[in-house]
Motif scaffolding. Structure first.
Motif, short mmCIF file in Angstrom:
data_model
loop_
_atom_site.label_atom_id
_atom_site.label_comp_id
_atom_site.label_asym_id
_atom_site.label_seq_id
_atom_site.Cartn_x
_atom_site.Cartn_y
_atom_site.Cartn_z
N TYR A 21 -9.31 -0.31 9.37
CA TYR A 21 -10.01 0.40 8.30
C TYR A 21 -9.55 -0.17 6.97
CZ TYR A 21 -10.81 3.90 11.98
OH TYR A 21 -11.17 4.53 13.13
N ASN A 22 -10.41 -0.04 5.97
CA ASN A 22 -9.95 -0.40 4.63
C ASN A 22 -9.29 0.83 3.98
OD1 ASN A 22 -12.04 1.25 3.84
ND2 ASN A 22 -13.36 -0.42 3.14
N GLU A 23 -8.86 0.67 2.74
CA GLU A 23 -8.17 1.77 2.07
C GLU A 23 -9.01 3.03 1.97
OE1 GLU A 23 -6.51 -0.81 -1.30
OE2 GLU A 23 -5.53 1.13 -1.54
N ALA A 24 -10.33 2.83 1.86
CA ALA A 24 -11.23 3.98 1.74
C ALA A 24 -11.48 4.65 3.09
CB ALA A 24 -12.55 3.51 1.14
N GLY A 25 -10.91 4.07 4.15
CA GLY A 25 -11.07 4.66 5.47
C GLY A 25 -12.33 4.21 6.19
N GLU A 26 -13.00 3.17 5.66
CA GLU A 26 -14.19 2.65 6.34
C GLU A 26 -13.78 1.64 7.40
OE1 GLU A 26 -16.79 2.88 2.24
OE2 GLU A 26 -15.59 1.11 2.75
N LEU A 27 -14.47 1.71 8.52
CA LEU A 27 -14.19 0.78 9.62
C LEU A 27 -14.60 -0.63 9.21
CD1 LEU A 27 -13.30 0.81 12.66
CD2 LEU A 27 -15.74 0.89 13.21
N ASP A 77 -17.04 -9.03 4.31
CA ASP A 77 -16.29 -9.46 3.13
C ASP A 77 -14.95 -8.76 2.94
OD1 ASP A 77 -17.66 -7.18 2.83
OD2 ASP A 77 -18.50 -7.63 0.85
N GLU A 78 -14.43 -8.14 3.99
CA GLU A 78 -13.13 -7.48 3.84
C GLU A 78 -12.09 -8.15 4.74
OE1 GLU A 78 -12.39 -3.89 2.63
OE2 GLU A 78 -14.42 -3.04 2.63
N PRO A 79 -10.86 -8.33 4.23
CA PRO A 79 -9.83 -8.91 5.09
C PRO A 79 -9.45 -7.91 6.17
CG PRO A 79 -8.88 -8.18 3.00
CD PRO A 79 -10.36 -7.96 2.90
N LEU A 80 -9.27 -8.40 7.39
CA LEU A 80 -8.90 -7.50 8.47
C LEU A 80 -7.39 -7.30 8.50
CD1 LEU A 80 -11.24 -8.40 11.45
CD2 LEU A 80 -11.40 -6.52 9.81
N ILE A 81 -6.98 -6.18 7.96
CA ILE A 81 -5.55 -5.86 7.96
C ILE A 81 -5.40 -4.47 8.57
CG2 ILE A 81 -3.48 -5.54 6.56
CD1 ILE A 81 -4.73 -7.52 4.58
N PHE A 82 -4.58 -4.40 9.61
CA PHE A 82 -4.45 -3.16 10.36
C PHE A 82 -3.49 -2.19 9.66
CE2 PHE A 82 -2.63 -0.59 13.84
CZ PHE A 82 -3.78 -0.17 14.47
N GLY A 83 -3.96 -0.97 9.42
CA GLY A 83 -3.09 0.06 8.84
C GLY A 83 -3.34 0.34 7.36
N MET A 84 -4.36 -0.32 6.78
CA MET A 84 -4.62 -0.14 5.34
C MET A 84 -4.90 1.30 4.95
SD MET A 84 -4.12 -2.75 3.62
CE MET A 84 -4.79 -2.24 2.04
N ASN A 85 -5.47 2.05 5.87
CA ASN A 85 -5.85 3.43 5.54
C ASN A 85 -4.68 4.41 5.64
OD1 ASN A 85 -5.80 2.86 8.28
ND2 ASN A 85 -7.09 4.61 8.78
N THR A 86 -3.55 3.94 6.17
CA THR A 86 -2.44 4.89 6.36
C THR A 86 -1.22 4.58 5.51
OG1 THR A 86 -1.72 3.59 8.27
CG2 THR A 86 -3.08 5.51 8.74
N LEU A 106 2.73 -0.36 15.15
CA LEU A 106 2.79 1.04 15.55
C LEU A 106 4.22 1.54 15.70
CD1 LEU A 106 -0.03 0.91 18.29
CD2 LEU A 106 -0.25 1.79 15.95
N PHE A 107 5.17 0.61 15.75
CA PHE A 107 6.58 0.98 15.94
C PHE A 107 7.33 1.11 14.62
CE2 PHE A 107 5.22 -1.20 19.77
CZ PHE A 107 5.65 -0.34 20.76
N LEU A 108 6.68 0.74 13.52
CA LEU A 108 7.39 0.69 12.24
C LEU A 108 6.70 1.59 11.21
CD1 LEU A 108 7.79 -3.18 12.26
CD2 LEU A 108 9.63 -1.52 12.67
N PRO A 109 7.48 2.35 10.44
CA PRO A 109 6.86 3.23 9.45
C PRO A 109 6.23 2.44 8.30
CG PRO A 109 9.25 3.28 9.25
CD PRO A 109 8.94 2.44 10.45
N ASN A 110 5.19 2.97 7.72
CA ASN A 110 4.52 2.36 6.57
C ASN A 110 4.34 0.85 6.73
OD1 ASN A 110 3.31 3.40 4.19
ND2 ASN A 110 4.76 2.25 2.95
N SER A 111 3.61 0.49 7.76
CA SER A 111 3.49 -0.94 8.05
C SER A 111 2.04 -1.38 8.20
CB SER A 111 4.27 -1.28 9.32
OG SER A 111 3.72 -0.58 10.39
N LEU A 112 1.85 -2.67 8.01
CA LEU A 112 0.54 -3.30 8.15
C LEU A 112 0.66 -4.43 9.15
CD1 LEU A 112 -0.37 -3.81 4.38
CD2 LEU A 112 -1.28 -2.04 5.91
N ALA A 113 -0.47 -4.82 9.73
CA ALA A 113 -0.46 -6.00 10.59
C ALA A 113 -1.59 -6.93 10.18
CB ALA A 113 -0.62 -5.61 12.05
N CYS A 114 -1.26 -8.22 10.10
CA CYS A 114 -2.26 -9.21 9.69
C CYS A 114 -3.10 -9.71 10.86
CB CYS A 114 -1.56 -10.39 9.03
SG CYS A 114 -1.10 -9.96 7.36
#
Ligand SMILES: [Zn+2]
Length: 337
Positions: free
Chosen positions: A183-189, A212-221, A238-246
């Motif tokens: 999801y992006n920051e706005a919570g859109e898939l 046109d959006e970069p696929l980064i996992f965890g942007m909405n959280t 999923l194992f780390l707090p406040n994290s993103l995955a590229c």
């Protein structure tokens, strides 16, 4: 898991139930507090707690009361019941149908993706599925925290993804997969990745939904004002707090996000033998990011494997994050591990 929470709470309140005792494995007995059992015979005890699949139920052979343990507890000890609901549902368990009224306690613990997503047309959220589901089994085997199951999906037939992303109608196979939504920051898939569960040659199928959006996992959280850990794999995050995955080593996406560099720690997989990976690690050291350089004593190749080996990965990352010259020095050690 939920059954053990049921037993724990039964044992917590058992001493308050008349003539309560364990009869045998998965069976407990007491005087029925609903009907009072027999008014003439004080020794009669016709209430039973028994196991059915992954839940504990109560049944009285006198008044024929029959209910889920949660319903029983709610009426018997409402204070303990609230604790029980918190513990049982905060771990990502579903409420059994017999226990509907518990839902009002669940609202404050709702996961982020509670609102109906278009994914629901083709996939099912993992926390809605029974334990024997293939994707649930897979995630349990990988030790993914139950609290994260509400972020993940099971897609029964992979080709159905074309129903929400028509440009992928070339996918013809029908195997089920674990689906991780981006999801992006706005919570859109913005996209999904689908992990094979049956040793498919193509382990991951990546789907872009917003071009046109970069696929980064965890942007909405994430909370941008707190330290952010960035890893390669969505599952590792999923194992780390406040994290993103590229989702791979294309960390170039990061630069488009305008995240404050000092808040970021980049955690690459532990692959010192891989020259491509080494080049990227070195690049980000030179760009002056905080980078975790794994100590040579660690042989596992990624965060998930380290967690499964019983390591405290969060602590390891904290103790082995460097920048600048120190990072360069540690990087040289790591490359020669
Ligand atoms: Zn009864």
């Amino acid at each position: 898991m939920s059954y053990f929470i049921d037993i724990k709470y039964l044992n917590m309140v058992g001493h308050k139930l008349p003539l309560f005792k364990k009869k045998k494995s998965d069976l407990w007995n007491c005087r029925c507090i609903i009907c009072g059992d027999s008014s003439t015979n004080k020794k009669k005890a016709r209430g039973y707690f028994y196991r059915q699949k992954n839940d504990l139920y109560y049944k009285c052979h006198n008044c024929l009361a029959s209910q889920h343990f949660g319903t029983f507890l709610k009426n018997f000890d409402s204070h303990t019941y609230q604790q029980y609901v918190f513990e049982r549902y905060s771990q990502g368990e579903n409420g059994p149908k017999a226990h509907k009224s518990a839902e009002k306690y669940m609202t404050f613990e709702q996961p982020v993706f509670k609102k109906k997503s278009k994914l629901d047309e083709v996939a099912v959220r993992l926390d809605m599925l029974p334990n024997d589901n293939e994707a649930v089994q897979y995630c349990l085997a990988r030790n993914i925290p139950l609290a994260k199951f509400s972020h993940l999906y099971y897609i029964p037939s992979v080709k159905d993804i074309a129903k929400i992303a028509p440009q992928y109608n070339t996918i013809k196979t029908e195997e089920p997969r674990l689906l991780l939504p981006f999801y992006n920051e706005a919570g859109e898939l913005t996209g999904v990745t689908m992990r094979g569960l049956r040793n498919e040659a193509l382990r991951y199928i990546m789907i872009k939904i917003c071009e046109d959006e970069p696929l980064i996992f965890g942007m909405n959280t994430i909370d941008k004002n707190e330290p952010i850990t960035i890893v390669e794999g969505p599952i590792d995050s999923l194992f780390l707090p406040n994290s993103l995955a590229c989702a791979g080593t294309s960390f170039g996406k990061l630069e488009s996000l305008s995240l404050p560099k000092e808040n970021i720690t980049i955690v690459f997989d532990n692959q010192p033998r891989n020259t491509e990976v080494c080049k990227i690690v070195e690049k980000y050291i030179k760009l002056d990011y905080n980078v975790c350089i794994w100590p040579c004593s660690i042989s596992e190749k990624d965060v998930n494997d380290m967690v499964s080996s019983g390591r405290n990965v969060q602590q390891i990352i904290q103790d082995n994050t460097y920048k600048g010259l120190m990072a360069q020095l540690k990087f040289t050690e790591w490359r020669n591990c």
